[in-house]
Motif scaffolding. Structure first.
Motif, PDB file in Angstrom:
ATOM      1  N   ARG A 122       0.828  -1.189   0.000  1.00 33.36           N
ATOM      2  CA  ARG A 122       0.000   0.000   0.000  1.00 33.36           C
ATOM      3  C   ARG A 122       0.874   1.255   0.000  1.00 33.36           C
ATOM      4  N   VAL A 123       0.488   2.211  -0.815  1.00 34.02           N
ATOM      5  CA  VAL A 123       1.212   3.476  -0.885  1.00 34.02           C
ATOM      6  C   VAL A 123       0.687   4.361   0.250  1.00 34.02           C
ATOM      7  N   PRO A 124       1.559   4.942   1.073  1.00 33.91           N
ATOM      8  CA  PRO A 124       1.091   5.773   2.185  1.00 33.91           C
ATOM      9  C   PRO A 124       0.154   6.891   1.706  1.00 33.91           C
ATOM     10  N   ASN A 125      -0.861   7.160   2.514  1.00 34.08           N
ATOM     11  CA  ASN A 125      -1.815   8.228   2.239  1.00 34.08           C
ATOM     12  C   ASN A 125      -2.624   8.000   0.970  1.00 34.08           C
ATOM     13  N   SER A 126      -2.848   6.771   0.593  1.00 37.19           N
ATOM     14  CA  SER A 126      -3.684   6.494  -0.567  1.00 37.19           C
ATOM     15  C   SER A 126      -4.699   5.415  -0.199  1.00 37.19           C
ATOM     16  N   CYS A 127      -5.680   5.240  -1.033  1.00 38.60           N
ATOM     17  CA  CYS A 127      -6.683   4.183  -0.883  1.00 38.60           C
ATOM     18  C   CYS A 127      -7.383   4.258   0.464  1.00 38.60           C
ATOM     19  N   ARG A 128      -7.777   5.397   0.900  1.00 40.27           N
ATOM     20  CA  ARG A 128      -8.484   5.523   2.184  1.00 40.27           C
ATOM     21  C   ARG A 128      -9.962   5.523   1.981  1.00 40.27           C
TER      22      ARG A 128
END
Length: 109
Positions: free
Chosen positions: A103-109
């Motif tokens: 998971r890329v930080p600060n994404s897919c929230r």
């Protein structure tokens, strides 16, 4: 929508509406086909094909990629014990931990 032969499929590439079986995408040609409710995307010059039935996706890579891949689809070394290696080659005990490791930080929230 589940893909099927009864549905017409149109694409837009660089703002231009396109339909049919051959799509120019950047420097590549993507062949698009539908058979038995399975959508196939194939880039022969890269040796890659993607199959999607509306639920499951299968990605097939040419043997020239062996030992040269990594990520959620595995590392293509033929060893099932290596399929749960994260991006830093750490081994994960659960599917959730493995997925989260990519998971890329600060994404897919």
């Amino acid at each position: 929508m589940k893909p099927s032969r009864e549905h017409a499929v149109d694409w837009t590439v660089d703002g231009v509406a396109r339909g049919g079986a051959i799509l120019p995408v950047g420097n590549f040609t993507v062949e698009v086909s539908m058979s038995d409710d399975v959508l196939t995307l194939r880039i022969r010059s890269l040796g890659v094909a993607v199959y999607f039935d509306g639920k499951d996706m299968v990605i097939i890579a040419d043997q020239s990629y062996r030992h040269r891949l990594c990520g959620l689809c595995g590392n293509f070394d033929g060893k099932s014990t290596n399929e749960w290696l994260g991006p830093s080659e750490e081994r994960h005990a659960s599917e959730e931990a493995f997925i989260q490791s990519y998971r890329v930080p600060n994404s897919c929230r």
